[in-house]
Design an enzyme around this catalytic site. Structure first.
Site, mmCIF file in Angstrom:
data_model
loop_
_atom_site.group_PDB
_atom_site.id
_atom_site.type_symbol
_atom_site.label_atom_id
_atom_site.label_comp_id
_atom_site.label_asym_id
_atom_site.label_seq_id
_atom_site.Cartn_x
_atom_site.Cartn_y
_atom_site.Cartn_z
ATOM 1 C CB ALA A 120 -0.939 0.006 1.200
ATOM 2 C CB SER A 121 2.740 3.028 -1.714
ATOM 3 O OG SER A 121 3.701 4.026 -1.929
ATOM 4 C CG HIS A 122 2.344 7.244 0.546
ATOM 5 N ND1 HIS A 122 2.229 6.976 -0.802
ATOM 6 C CD2 HIS A 122 1.370 8.140 0.842
ATOM 7 C CE1 HIS A 122 1.238 7.699 -1.298
ATOM 8 N NE2 HIS A 122 0.700 8.421 -0.326
#
Length: 498
Positions: A120-122
């Protein structure tokens, strides 16, 4: 066969434990993201894997690389996804804990066409997602995502025999060696590697040392999926300020900030000044232009207008193309045009040729910046920043707006700006010269200033950026007196103000 996914399941019920939950809003323009538990469950992830496997078979493929980021549930998500892929008859090559660019690299290293990276990346802890692709170095765009969504939500799965799991060892080592091969520093540099406690903390410090950085200082490089200080997002003010403070405290030459899955890079110079990725891209492009005359550079619509008027790029016959924001769009356009590099303001760098393999990679961006500094011995990064023409660009502001509503809101704003332009209108006394609508509305003004309103592709938000060629105060006025009142009560609270 799995049942057709539902969107109305409630946690802690029998149905939730026996049927797949998949909310339709999790399928974004170029990847997929959900709140784990309330918007997707493990059976829903398995259905996603089965749907993805069904689709890649339609494309004539069956082999796929999978990896996962460092969150408490990411390994379980990847295992459920893998089970679905294998049910579709796919040969799944699991590279373990990894960065997104590690998974993209593995497609080349293992000669495998497809990828599914669980990340979910950042996004805040609690989110999960998958970045998917079937044509290296590209990842899925709207058409591919729409097909996967249709298969999954309608339950049009095709189960096949032949599913297989292959555990791959040493992929991270080979990825780091590949990235580090692009630069070997001959000048001493002290570099901060800020990771926001995201997955990049396991790889970035080692990667920079391999590039010949004489002193690498890790900042929040310990893995902690709760992100206790700030989200690992190099476009976020909290992370950039922490990087700037570390540069000043350590007397460092620069700081790199990596996002949660390592495909983005932020930069702070030796004076502790934050250089947004679009202007860092322009600095790189100016340095590369004499080495690659006639090169094409692709930038997203959030990027500075200085690209279009830069005299160094013009003197070397370089071309600049503004395109849609989003890593999939920029990758695709860069590949289509044979661009030397693509730059996105959020921190995605797409380096091609000798500079990279075309996918977004934070460490490849760092390597290109370090190589530039090595070519310019005796010059500080702050010197290169100060050599840019002046423009005052805002941070990215992201007022809340539901996924179901955000595109409609932006369509309304686009029409308002188009009507204003057609009527010969102006903004704060400056005539509108163009409205670029490849991605929302980028409204160009006669003095080179501009405002942008677009829908976020991966979060329930509307994105706002403004740039003034006049002053900081004018940049704030463009936001406070023009964009914010125009959006009005159609959006919710802003994540930050300027």
């Amino acid at each position: 066969m799995l049942p057709t996914p539902r969107a109305d399941l409630v946690p802690n019920t029998v149905a939730y434990e026996n049927e797949p939950l998949v909310k339709a809003t999790g399928f974004r323009e170029y990847d997929a993201r959900w709140l784990f538990g309330s918007e997707i469950n493990l059976l829903g992830v398995q259905a996603l894997g089965l749907g993805l496997g069904t689709y890649i078979h339609e494309l004539g493929h069956s082999r796929i690389v999978v990896g996962h980021d460092f969150r408490s549930y990411s390994l379980s998500i990847k295992q459920a996804l893998t089970l679905g892929l294998m049910s579709a008859g796919c040969e799944v090559h699991d590279i373990g804990l990894s960065l997104s660019p590690t998974a993209y690299f593995a497609q080349f290293d293992l000669d495998i066409p497809c990828v599914a990276m669980v990340t979910a990346s950042h996004n805040e802890n609690g989110w999960t997602g998958v970045k998917m692709g079937a044509q290296r170095p590209l990842t899925f765009g709207p058409d591919e995502m729409a097909r996967v969504k249709a298969i999954v939500l309608s339950g049009q799965f095709v189960e096949r025999d032949g599913g297989k799991l292959v555990r791959v060892e040493g992929e991270a080592e080979r990825y780091l060696a590949d990235v580090a091969s692009r630069v070997r520093l001959t000048r001493p540099l002290k570099v901060i590697a800020a990771c926001g406690n995201g997955t990049a903390g396991a790889f970035a410090v080692d990667g920079l040392r391999r590039m010949g950085v004489s002193e690498v200082i890790g900042l929040d490089a310990e893995l902690d999926y709760t992100f206790p200080k700030y989200n690992p997002n190099p476009e976020d003010a909290a992370m950039l300020h922490a990087m700037a403070d570390a540069v000043r405290a350590q007397g460092a030459d620069l700081a790199f900030g990596f996002d949660g899955d390592g495909d983005r890079c932020g930069v702070v110079d030796d004076e502790g000044v934050e250089i947004f990725a679009d202007k860092m891209g322009l600095i790189l492009a100016r340095d590369l232009a004499p080495l690659h005359p006639g090169a094409t550079f692709v930038v997203d619509v959030k990027s500075t207008g200085l690209f279009a008027t830069d005299p160094i790029l013009a003197a070397h016959g370089c071309k600049v193309v503004y395109w849609k924001t989003g890593h999939s769009y920029l990758k695709r356009k860069s590949a289509e045009l044979g661009a030397l590099a693509g730059f996105e303001k959020s921190g995605h760098f797409f380096m091609n040729g000798d500079l990279g393999r075309g996918y977004d990679c934070g460490l490849s961006a760092a390597a290109a910046i370090l190589a530039m500094l090595d070519r310019n011995r005796g010059v500080k990064l702050s010197d290169l920043r100060k050599a840019l023409p002046t423009a005052f660009t805002s941070l990215t502001m992201s007022p809340r707006c539901a996924d179901e509503a955000k595109y409609g809101v932006v369509d309304e704003v686009v029409k308002e700006y188009q009507d204003l332009f057609a009527a010969g209108g102006s903004i704060l006394g400056r005539k509108i010269t163009e409205v670029i609508t490849v991605n929302g509305a980028r409204v160009q003004l006669e003095d080179g200033s501009w405002v942008l309103v677009r829908a976020s592709s991966n979060k329930p938000e509307v994105v706002v950026v403004v740039e003034s060629t006049r002053s900081e105060d004018d940049m704030r006025a463009l936001f406070r007196q023009e964009v914010k009142p125009r959006l009005g009560d159609r959006v919710g609270a802003y994540n930050q103000e300027i």
